[in-house]
Motif scaffolding. Structure first.
Motif, PDB file in Angstrom:
ATOM      1  N   ALA A  52      38.176  18.134  20.209  1.00 12.50           N
ATOM      2  CA  ALA A  52      39.455  18.363  19.526  1.00 12.50           C
ATOM      3  C   ALA A  52      39.792  19.847  19.577  1.00 12.50           C
ATOM      4  O   ALA A  52      38.954  20.689  19.243  1.00 12.50           O
ATOM      5  N   LYS A 107      42.816  22.768  18.597  1.00 19.22           N
ATOM      6  CA  LYS A 107      44.063  23.011  17.878  1.00 19.22           C
ATOM      7  C   LYS A 107      44.689  24.324  18.345  1.00 19.22           C
ATOM      8  O   LYS A 107      43.980  25.306  18.569  1.00 19.22           O
ATOM      9  N   ASP A 135      37.234  25.884  18.630  1.00 19.29           N
ATOM     10  CA  ASP A 135      37.484  24.813  19.612  1.00 19.29           C
ATOM     11  C   ASP A 135      37.200  25.301  21.034  1.00 19.29           C
ATOM     12  O   ASP A 135      36.847  24.505  21.906  1.00 19.29           O
ATOM     13  N   VAL A 178      41.599  16.881  23.350  1.00 20.95           N
ATOM     14  CA  VAL A 178      42.744  16.278  22.660  1.00 20.95           C
ATOM     15  C   VAL A 178      43.333  17.293  21.685  1.00 20.95           C
ATOM     16  O   VAL A 178      42.598  18.056  21.066  1.00 20.95           O
ATOM     17  N   SER A 179      44.659  17.316  21.618  1.00 21.69           N
ATOM     18  CA  SER A 179      45.315  18.191  20.656  1.00 21.69           C
ATOM     19  C   SER A 179      46.480  17.444  20.022  1.00 21.69           C
ATOM     20  O   SER A 179      47.213  16.724  20.716  1.00 21.69           O
ATOM     21  N   LEU A 202      50.765  18.459  10.104  1.00 22.83           N
ATOM     22  CA  LEU A 202      49.622  17.541  10.208  1.00 22.83           C
ATOM     23  C   LEU A 202      48.469  18.077   9.371  1.00 22.83           C
ATOM     24  O   LEU A 202      47.828  19.059   9.743  1.00 22.83           O
ATOM     25  N   VAL A 211      45.198  14.367  10.942  1.00 23.03           N
ATOM     26  CA  VAL A 211      44.573  14.640  12.246  1.00 23.03           C
ATOM     27  C   VAL A 211      43.351  13.741  12.429  1.00 23.03           C
ATOM     28  O   VAL A 211      43.151  13.151  13.497  1.00 23.03           O
ATOM     29  N   ALA A 248      39.689  25.278  11.388  1.00 19.16           N
ATOM     30  CA  ALA A 248      40.810  25.863  12.118  1.00 19.16           C
ATOM     31  C   ALA A 248      41.140  27.167  11.406  1.00 19.16           C
ATOM     32  O   ALA A 248      41.230  27.196  10.175  1.00 19.16           O
ATOM     33  N   ASP A 257      44.410  27.097   8.776  1.00 17.44           N
ATOM     34  CA  ASP A 257      44.383  26.516   7.425  1.00 17.44           C
ATOM     35  C   ASP A 257      43.016  26.660   6.761  1.00 17.44           C
ATOM     36  O   ASP A 257      42.892  26.409   5.558  1.00 17.44           O
ATOM     37  N   ASP A 258      41.975  27.039   7.541  1.00 19.57           N
ATOM     38  CA  ASP A 258      40.615  27.189   6.995  1.00 19.57           C
ATOM     39  C   ASP A 258      40.183  25.964   6.195  1.00 19.57           C
ATOM     40  O   ASP A 258      39.453  26.102   5.209  1.00 19.57           O
ATOM     41  N   ASN A 268      38.304  23.199   7.057  1.00 20.00           N
ATOM     42  CA  ASN A 268      36.920  22.741   7.237  1.00 20.00           C
ATOM     43  C   ASN A 268      36.784  21.308   6.711  1.00 20.00           C
ATOM     44  O   ASN A 268      35.933  21.009   5.882  1.00 20.00           O
TER      45      ASN A 268
HETATM   46  P1  AMP Z   1      40.310  22.031   9.870  1.00 19.31           P
HETATM   47  O1  AMP Z   1      39.651  20.874   9.184  1.00 19.31           O
HETATM   48  O2  AMP Z   1      41.816  22.019   9.789  1.00 19.31           O
HETATM   49  O3  AMP Z   1      39.720  23.366   9.434  1.00 19.31           O
HETATM   50  O4  AMP Z   1      39.998  21.884  11.440  1.00 19.31           O
HETATM   51  C1  AMP Z   1      38.679  21.664  11.927  1.00 19.31           C
HETATM   52  C2  AMP Z   1      38.726  21.245  13.382  1.00 19.31           C
HETATM   53  O5  AMP Z   1      39.449  20.009  13.509  1.00 19.31           O
HETATM   54  C3  AMP Z   1      39.411  22.194  14.346  1.00 19.31           C
HETATM   55  O6  AMP Z   1      38.539  23.231  14.760  1.00 19.31           O
HETATM   56  C4  AMP Z   1      39.757  21.248  15.497  1.00 19.31           C
HETATM   57  O7  AMP Z   1      38.609  20.980  16.291  1.00 19.31           O
HETATM   58  C5  AMP Z   1      40.129  19.962  14.757  1.00 19.31           C
HETATM   59  N1  AMP Z   1      41.593  19.920  14.520  1.00 19.31           N
HETATM   60  C6  AMP Z   1      42.264  20.294  13.396  1.00 19.31           C
HETATM   61  N2  AMP Z   1      43.598  20.130  13.568  1.00 19.31           N
HETATM   62  C7  AMP Z   1      43.771  19.679  14.839  1.00 19.31           C
HETATM   63  C8  AMP Z   1      44.908  19.317  15.623  1.00 19.31           C
HETATM   64  N3  AMP Z   1      46.157  19.413  15.149  1.00 19.31           N
HETATM   65  N4  AMP Z   1      44.692  18.878  16.897  1.00 19.31           N
HETATM   66  C9  AMP Z   1      43.437  18.769  17.388  1.00 19.31           C
HETATM   67  N5  AMP Z   1      42.333  19.094  16.698  1.00 19.31           N
HETATM   68  C10 AMP Z   1      42.481  19.545  15.442  1.00 19.31           C
END
Ligand code: AMP
Length: 257
Positions: free
Chosen positions: A9, A11, A42, A69-70, A100, A105, A127, A130-131, A133
């Motif tokens: 994944a 982003k 990523d 995938v994104s 999203l 996601v 990411a 948004d940090d 996790n």
């Molecule tokens: P988060 O939980 O938002 O901190 O994101 C953690 C991880 O989820 C990221 O490093 C990506 O690998 C994946 N991820 C989050 N948002 C997306 C997105 N819109 N598209 C693809 N992967 C995502």
């Protein structure tokens, strides 16, 4: 070791080197006219999947298909092309101009997992926009798969991964049967740069597109952001004449002693 399919994944986020500003309405981070790149964790995930493939090929024990995938607006395809230029085999874009949140996601990724049936899904630990996790953990929960988060080392055995994790004050080693979820930490590897010939080749690699409706997923936000504010400005430093002066100021001005 047989053939593996690895889903990564990726982003598209505001570039890590950009100085973040809050928008005029105080409702979000300003993203207009700001450089964007692949989320650094990523890049590490993409690199790890490619390294797993290369190791299998070198040992002549199998191979791996690396699918990236994104989810997000049309420009997410730039991020996917970067991952393809690094060495991923094909890409999937789930197009959405809506906000999203991690749960949305995770649900979209679950739908892609059900189509592609990978042996492993690699996500970043967070990411940097948004940090949150949250996405990797939520995906593991939705799929009911084992997860190893904050990975700093990964070894693959027969239908099994052994993962060293960064935890408070040290490292922990865990084993999980495949299929499983892995989230990357900073020390896992140093991602490669894409070479110019590989950037050209990446333009011809397959990129499949889906809409949220194609996947039948409810992406409605569950969290509402009330306000976004800059941290308070730092006050200038002061030079003190002597240690006594310093102690006095710490006691009477800063009131920390
Ligand atoms: P988060 O939980 O938002 O901190 O994101 C953690 C991880 O989820 C990221 O490093 C990506 O690998 C994946 N991820 C989050 N948002 C997306 C997105 N819109 N598209 C693809 N992967 C995502």
């Amino acid at each position: 070791m047989s053939n593996l399919r690895i889903l990564v994944a990726t982003k598209r986020v505001v570039d890590y080197a950009v100085k973040i500003r809050v928008n005029a309405a105080g409702s979000a981070v300003e993203t207009a006219n700001v450089k964007h790149s692949m989320n650094p964790f990523d890049e590490i995930g993409t690199e790890q999947a490619i390294q797993i493939k290369e190791a299998l090929v070198k040992a002549k024990t199998g191979t791996a298909e690396v699918i990236v995938v994104s989810c997000g607006p049309a420009k997410s395809q730039e991020t996917l092309r970067t991952a393809l230029a690094m060495g991923a085999d094909r890409a999937i874009h789930v197009e959405s101009d809506e906000e999203l949140q991690p749960l949305a996601v995770a649900k979209l990724l679950k739908a892609i997992v059900e189509k592609e049936k990978p042996d492993m899904v690699i996500l970043g630990k967070q990411a940097i926009d948004d940090d949150s996790n949250q996405t990797g953990q939520m995906l593991a929960g939705l799929l009911n798969w084992p997860q190893a988060t904050f990975a700093s080392k990964v070894e693959l055995g027969d239908k099994l991964m052994t993962v060293t994790r960064e935890v408070d004050g040290g490292v922990e080693t865990v084993k999980a049967p495949l299929p499983a979820i892995l989230t990357t930490d900073l020390r896992l590897n140093v991602p490669r740069y894409a070479s110019l010939p590989n950037i050209m080749k990446a333009k011809k690699k397959p990129l499949a597109k889906f809409t949220v409706a194609d996947l039948g997923v409810d992406i409605k936000p569950r969290l509402q952001t009330l306000k976004i504010a800059e941290p308070p400005k730092r006050q200038g430093g002061k030079l003190v004449e002597s240690v006594d002066d310093l102690v006095d100021k710490l006691k009477n001005e800063a009131k920390v002693l």
